[in-house]
Design a protein around this motif. Structure first.
Motif, mmCIF file in Angstrom:
data_model
loop_
_atom_site.group_PDB
_atom_site.id
_atom_site.type_symbol
_atom_site.label_atom_id
_atom_site.label_comp_id
_atom_site.label_asym_id
_atom_site.label_seq_id
_atom_site.Cartn_x
_atom_site.Cartn_y
_atom_site.Cartn_z
ATOM 1 N N MET A 286 9.205 -48.264 -31.295
ATOM 2 C CA MET A 286 9.657 -47.438 -32.432
ATOM 3 C C MET A 286 10.365 -48.272 -33.500
ATOM 4 N N ARG A 287 10.733 -49.499 -33.139
ATOM 5 C CA ARG A 287 11.322 -50.391 -34.142
ATOM 6 C C ARG A 287 10.316 -51.453 -34.572
ATOM 7 N N GLY A 288 9.045 -51.222 -34.252
ATOM 8 C CA GLY A 288 7.986 -52.176 -34.596
ATOM 9 C C GLY A 288 7.206 -51.734 -35.820
ATOM 10 N N THR A 289 5.930 -52.070 -35.843
ATOM 11 C CA THR A 289 5.085 -51.755 -36.998
ATOM 12 C C THR A 289 4.737 -50.269 -36.999
ATOM 13 N N GLU A 290 4.153 -49.837 -38.094
ATOM 14 C CA GLU A 290 3.757 -48.422 -38.189
ATOM 15 C C GLU A 290 2.785 -48.044 -37.086
ATOM 16 N N ALA B 51 3.193 -45.272 -34.170
ATOM 17 C CA ALA B 51 2.195 -44.202 -33.979
ATOM 18 C C ALA B 51 1.723 -44.176 -32.521
ATOM 19 N N MET B 52 1.614 -45.355 -31.922
ATOM 20 C CA MET B 52 1.184 -45.437 -30.520
ATOM 21 C C MET B 52 2.251 -44.791 -29.612
ATOM 22 N N ALA B 53 3.532 -45.069 -29.896
ATOM 23 C CA ALA B 53 4.612 -44.478 -29.095
ATOM 24 C C ALA B 53 4.618 -42.956 -29.256
ATOM 25 N N GLN B 54 4.439 -42.481 -30.484
ATOM 26 C CA GLN B 54 4.438 -41.033 -30.730
ATOM 27 C C GLN B 54 3.268 -40.363 -30.011
ATOM 28 N N ASP B 55 2.112 -41.014 -30.063
ATOM 29 C CA ASP B 55 0.924 -40.456 -29.398
ATOM 30 C C ASP B 55 1.162 -40.346 -27.875
ATOM 31 N N ALA B 56 1.817 -41.376 -27.301
ATOM 32 C CA ALA B 56 2.092 -41.331 -25.857
ATOM 33 C C ALA B 56 3.057 -40.184 -25.538
ATOM 34 N N ALA B 57 4.101 -40.036 -26.358
ATOM 35 C CA ALA B 57 5.063 -38.939 -26.126
ATOM 36 C C ALA B 57 4.355 -37.592 -26.252
ATOM 37 N N ASP B 58 3.457 -37.481 -27.222
ATOM 38 C CA ASP B 58 2.706 -36.218 -27.412
ATOM 39 C C ASP B 58 1.892 -35.882 -26.162
ATOM 40 N N ARG B 59 1.272 -36.903 -25.576
ATOM 41 C CA ARG B 59 0.390 -36.612 -24.430
ATOM 42 C C ARG B 59 1.149 -36.415 -23.109
ATOM 43 N N TRP B 60 2.346 -37.042 -22.949
ATOM 44 C CA TRP B 60 3.031 -36.976 -21.642
ATOM 45 C C TRP B 60 4.086 -35.884 -21.560
ATOM 46 N N GLN C 188 14.877 -27.149 -16.986
ATOM 47 C CA GLN C 188 15.824 -26.969 -18.100
ATOM 48 C C GLN C 188 16.791 -28.151 -18.190
ATOM 49 N N LYS C 189 17.284 -28.592 -17.030
ATOM 50 C CA LYS C 189 18.204 -29.745 -17.030
ATOM 51 C C LYS C 189 17.518 -30.973 -17.635
ATOM 52 N N PHE C 190 16.232 -31.121 -17.308
ATOM 53 C CA PHE C 190 15.482 -32.276 -17.823
ATOM 54 C C PHE C 190 15.322 -32.180 -19.343
ATOM 55 N N VAL C 191 14.954 -31.001 -19.821
ATOM 56 C CA VAL C 191 14.787 -30.826 -21.274
ATOM 57 C C VAL C 191 16.121 -31.128 -21.969
ATOM 58 N N ASP C 192 17.216 -30.577 -21.425
ATOM 59 C CA ASP C 192 18.531 -30.765 -22.057
ATOM 60 C C ASP C 192 18.921 -32.247 -22.127
ATOM 61 N N MET C 193 18.551 -32.993 -21.096
ATOM 62 C CA MET C 193 18.923 -34.411 -21.087
ATOM 63 C C MET C 193 18.017 -35.237 -22.010
ATOM 64 N N THR C 194 16.755 -34.812 -22.124
ATOM 65 C CA THR C 194 15.753 -35.664 -22.778
ATOM 66 C C THR C 194 15.669 -35.462 -24.291
ATOM 67 N N LYS D 228 17.208 -40.103 -30.410
ATOM 68 C CA LYS D 228 17.671 -41.507 -30.524
ATOM 69 C C LYS D 228 16.494 -42.448 -30.720
ATOM 70 N N LEU D 229 15.407 -42.164 -29.994
ATOM 71 C CA LEU D 229 14.232 -43.033 -30.107
ATOM 72 C C LEU D 229 13.543 -42.867 -31.455
ATOM 73 N N GLY D 230 13.724 -41.690 -32.055
ATOM 74 C CA GLY D 230 13.017 -41.402 -33.305
ATOM 75 C C GLY D 230 11.663 -40.759 -33.055
ATOM 76 N N LEU D 231 11.484 -40.203 -31.855
ATOM 77 C CA LEU D 231 10.218 -39.538 -31.528
ATOM 78 C C LEU D 231 10.346 -38.032 -31.742
ATOM 79 N N THR D 232 9.228 -37.407 -32.105
ATOM 80 C CA THR D 232 9.213 -35.955 -32.250
ATOM 81 C C THR D 232 8.535 -35.381 -31.014
ATOM 82 N N LEU D 233 9.229 -34.496 -30.305
ATOM 83 C CA LEU D 233 8.587 -33.903 -29.121
ATOM 84 C C LEU D 233 7.606 -32.818 -29.591
#
Ligand code: FAQ
Length: 355
Positions: A204-208, A212-221, A261-267, A273-278
């Motif tokens: 997330m602190r790398g190139t565009e 995008a690769m990090a965001q795509d992974a978060a979207d899928r997992w 719920q506990k997991f969602v609240d923590m994550t 912080k990471l700058g990812l959109t869930l």
């Protein structure tokens, strides 16, 4: 610890770094009251004492534990495959060394868990047969593919994070060998989760395109990670589930929805912080509940994956069966060596007692 260079090390990043874990690990030492309680199953449970392999226990309790511990062990060893897929392609020597160690840890967790299951009177080969012939499950999450390097980050951050949230309460499970295995497993998983977070942090602190690769992974997992906690506690999907009985036996300490719920609240704050959109438009803080609200999980997809129809089910089992067959010579050699050592020891003892 991995990830300490990117975030305040005093800030808990997963459930194994919270006071809940410390309390569960402490509980491990509280097994000295059994003399007063006796060894009756119900009395031991009522006194929150551990059930040990030597104790009498109801058949259903034994069967439930065999099912859950075996499913857990199978998940650890099948769970080596998605990330194992990236060992040869990790982007640096450091990442490769870390990933090899992580995947090896998962194998170790599988072994502790098979050993814990064996204390219930079942043979390891029987458990593996049940995995290979589809009679026993492994976690739904490992039927999804790892398409990019960022998926290794998402697995560490989300999948290990979810696994730890589920497993910290299992450190207080009523069955001693399972609870003790979990204390160590959770600590190790905590490293795994931090290394996943750190992979994503750097992307997330790398190139565009890295972002995008990090965001795509978060979207899928994200959604498969939420489904990992199992079906909801209420409604049609809860029918025939095990939660109520397992909670009464002190195997599960929280319901699936409570842990989710506990997991969602923590994550959610970590994603910020990471700058990812869930990938959930319904995700919002609910002031009244003091929790994050989140959208509907696709339970049809979950049941489809459980029926064997997920993106990678066939591939995972095929690979697992092949690895088992190809490893036959190793098991034979280890058994032959153990038999030779036992014969030597016996002969030595006979010599000593004759002298
Ligand atoms: N996947 O009534 P419940 C890891 C099944 S380890 C597949 O809620 P229960 C480490 C369930 O078996 C991940 N099946 O059942 C790692 C039952 O079917 P059955 C594994 C699922 O047992 C990280 C039915 O649905 N962790 O990730 C799933 O009370 C990274 C009804 O469900 C564990 O196994 C699912 N997600 O609660 C490794 C933890 N959820 O058996 C590599 C221990 C539910 O009647 C890389 N297990 N089912 O045919 C548990 O805590 C529990 O067994 C639950 C399910 C919570 C998974």
């Amino acid at each position: 610890m991995y990830g300490n260079d990117v975030i305040d090390p005093n800030e808990p990043l997963n459930a194994a770094e919270t006071p809940d874990y410390d309390a569960a690990a402490e509980h491990d030492d509280q097994r000295d009251g059994r003399d007063a309680v006796g060894d009756d199953f119900d009395a031991l449970l009522a006194a929150d004492q551990r059930i040990e392999p030597r104790d009498a226990m109801p058949d259903d309790y034994r069967e439930t534990l065999i099912r859950q511990i075996a499913q857990h062990a199978h998940s650890e060893i099948i769970g080596m495959q998605p990330e194992g897929n990236w060992i040869t392609r990790a982007p640096s020597l450091r990442r490769k060394a870390i990933l090899i160690a992580k995947v090896q840890d998962e194998a170790g967790h599988g072994l502790y868990l098979y050993s814990a299951a064996e204390t219930l009177g079942i043979d390891r080969q029987e458990l593996l047969d049940r995995l290979h012939n589809g009679k026993q499950k492994y976690s739904s999450i490992f039927n999804y593919p790892t398409l990019t390097w960022a998926d290794c980050g998402a697995i560490g951050w989300l999948v290990d994070g979810a696994a730890i949230m589920n497993q910290v309460p299992l450190c207080r499970c009523s069955y001693g060998p399972y609870a003790r295995a979990m204390i160590r497993v959770c600590k190790e998983e905590s490293f795994h989760q931090r290394q996943g977070f750190e992979i994503l942090w750097n992307l997330m602190r790398g190139t565009e395109s890295q972002q995008a690769m990090a965001q795509d992974a978060a979207d899928r997992w994200w959604w498969p990670a939420l489904a990992m906690f199992g079906p909801p506690d209420t409604g049609e999907a809860a029918k025939g589930g095990h939660t109520e009985q397992s909670m009464a036996w002190g195997i599960k300490r929280f319901s699936n929805d409570d842990l989710r719920q506990k997991f969602v609240d923590m994550t959610v704050p970590q994603a910020e912080k990471l700058g990812l959109t869930l990938p959930d438009p319904d995700l919002r803080w609910n002031e009244e509940r003091g929790h994050w609200d989140f959208g509907e999980i696709d339970w049809d997809e979950f049941w489809q994956v459980l029926r064997g129809d997920g993106p990678c089910n066939a591939e995972r089992i095929e690979h697992r069966r092949r690895a088992h067959d190809e490893g036959a010579w190793v098991r034979e050699a280890a058994n032959a060596y153990a038999a030779k050592q036992a014969t030597r020891e016996r002969e030595q003892q006979q010599k000593e007692s004759a002298a």
